[in-house]
Write a protein that holds these residues in place. Structure first.
Motif: not given
Length: 434
Positions: A47-73
């Motif tokens: 509805g905004l006119g966007c056509n892309g969803l840019a996600l921040g970190p989604v991989f297994a991490a310790e806290t804020h997502g930028y401390d990844t512990v498994d890039h495949f999970r």
């Protein structure tokens, strides 16, 4: 045009947006299926006119997502791989592409290969993945919990190639590469060349705050980098009533467009929200007008379309204010600052009707102490866009070339016969040809 030239991203920091726990779940805890909630926001994005969803970190991490512990999970705080692939499918049904955030400069200390090195030392098969430094290992910018990868080890490149390909095969369209500026450019070239051999349409955008932006494209093989120079010039020039700063940066931006299309923004998960950054609330329209008229691949940070406020602070938890939880669905936004959302829709609509703007150069016509006017033209037709911005509180005028200008947005006007741009105090306008 490649598909990325048509992309306008809605940027979400999932751990905050979905109200996830601050730290990893204890071992054995079942996953929290939060990612499906994002499906309910896809129509808002469209509805905004966007056509892309840019996600921040989604991989297994310790806290804020930028401390990844498994890039495949997928991080259990967010859900499972099935949750992500279903979100990707739901997005594709609406013509929306998904971008993932990959952290490949550093990892959390619980990252499997690093944990093995801590246990086994030089006997670990991953010993060369990290660089010893004193009694510890090299870390990222002094953050002791973020261990830097050794990008000189070919096995690290193999790992990154495998991660990128794994998720591209599951339907994502590209990657934001975190802290790309801290990684040697030849490493990026090696990785992107190998991945493109199997995924030629993948789009790679590097987080580059400072340095030689174009070199990350020409030497590193990336498609784009984050345009922090323009981001800073937008709010700084408005706060200081200094159109000259913005005009100078637009000249720099033109030069970048000779090499690549920058990823443009006025807000993201790492910076104070634009509504809080600007001293004068009425300057928000000016900032958005620049974002959606100049060349680039724009993104909207979730919440900015309702003028959400939040100040980033340099302390533990200092990002929390700019990474808040969202309502379960868009209905929870209510009507607060709906006019800002409508302004986004108007300006994104203008850009959709003029897709050539993605690579358009900016030609400045009026530049004085309070007024900036500029024009962008389509080299393949007679189409043009004129913009007038009044940074000051007193009415002012500027000029653009005379043309059959048609009003498109704003509270100012452009006289087609003379090219005179008339602007009220803190006014702005956009006009188009044809």
């Amino acid at each position: 045009m490649p598909w990325s030239d048509h992309a306008i991203w809605w940027h979400v920091y999932p751990l905050g947006f979905l109200g996830a726990e601050r730290a990893a779940l204890p071992p054995g805890e079942p996953p929290r299926h939060r990612l499906p909630m994002l499906t309910g926001w896809l129509d808002h994005l469209v509805g905004l006119g966007c056509n892309g969803l840019a996600l921040g970190p989604v991989f297994a991490a310790e806290t804020h997502g930028y401390d990844t512990v498994d890039h495949f999970r997928i991080d259990p705080r967010l859900g499972t791989e099935d949750d992500l692939t279903e979100l990707i499918r739901s997005a594709a049904d609406r013509g929306v592409r998904v971008l993932l955030d990959g952290v490949f400069n550093h990892v959390g200390r619980s990252f499997g290969p690093f944990a093995d090195v801590v246990r086994s030392g030089s006997a670990s098969p991953y010993a060369n993945w990290f660089v010893p430094e004193g009694d510890d290992f090299r870390t990222f910018e002094g953050h002791g919990h973020l261990v830097a990868l050794n990008h000189a080890d070919p096995a690290v490149a193999d790992h990154v190639v495998a991660v990128l390909g794994h998720w591209l095969e599951r339907g994502v369209s590209g990657w934001r590469l975190d802290a790309a500026y801290a990684v040697p450019r030849p490493f990026w070239r090696t990785v992107t060349d190998r991945v493109r051999a199997r995924h030629p349409e993948a789009w790679f955008c590097g987080e580059v705050i400072h340095g030689d932006y174009a070199a990350y494209v020409t030497e590193g093989g990336l498609d784009s980098v984050t345009q922090y120079e323009l981001w800073k010039a937008v709010w700084s020039s408005l706060n200081d009533t200094n159109p000259h700063e913005l005009a100078w940066t637009l000249g720099r931006h033109n030069a970048l467009l000779d090499t690549f299309v920058p990823q443009t923004f006025v807000g993201n998960h790492d910076v104070t929200r634009i509504a809080s950054r600007l001293h004068e609330p009425r300057h928000l329209a000016h900032a958005l007008t620049v974002l959606f008229t100049v060349g680039g691949i724009p993104s909207v940070y979730a919440g900015d379309e309702r003028a959400w406020r939040g100040v980033k602070e340099e302390r533990e938890g200092g990002d929390d204010a700019v990474r808040p939880a969202f309502p379960a669905d868009p209905g929870g936004l209510g009507s607060d600052h709906l006019w800002v959302e409508q302004l986004h829709q108007s300006l994104v609509g203008l850009r959709r009707r003029n897709p050539w703007l993605v690579r358009a150069r900016t030609q400045v016509h009026t530049l004085d102490d309070t007024v900036l006017t500029y024009v962008l033209t389509d080299p393949g037709s007679d189409a043009a866009v004129a913009v007038g911005l009044n940074f000051g509180t007193a009415p002012a005028t500027g000029a653009v070339p005379a043309a059959p200008w048609t009003p498109a947005a704003g509270d100012g006007s452009v006289d087609a016969r003379s090219g005179t741009v008339s602007l009220p105090g803190l006014g702005w306008c956009v006009a188009t040809v044809p």
